[in-house]
Design a protein around this motif. Structure first.
Motif: not given
Length: 62
Positions: A21-22, A25, A29, A40, A44
């Motif tokens: 997920g990180y 993400y 971005r 962030t 996470f």
């Protein structure tokens, strides 16, 4: 499957999900050329740490 084995699999699953997920993400971005806040990584990292801590330190039900 023993209780300890379930904990281990759930821990590994949480780690894999949050790492992927990180990565996703960050990819999205950066791909859109948006600024990525420095905190962030902490978000996470703290959420899975709290989940794993809850899994391993849960009080047994009587």
């Amino acid at each position: 499957m023993t209780h300890s084995t379930k904990k281990i699999f759930l821990t590994i699953f949480i780690i894999v999900v949050f790492v992927l997920g990180y990565g996703l993400y960050m990819y999205l971005r950066v791909n859109n050329e948006k600024f990525v806040p420095l905190f962030t990584g902490l978000i996470f990292a703290i959420i899975p740490a709290l989940l794993i801590n809850y899994i391993w330190n849960k009080k047994p039900v009587k």
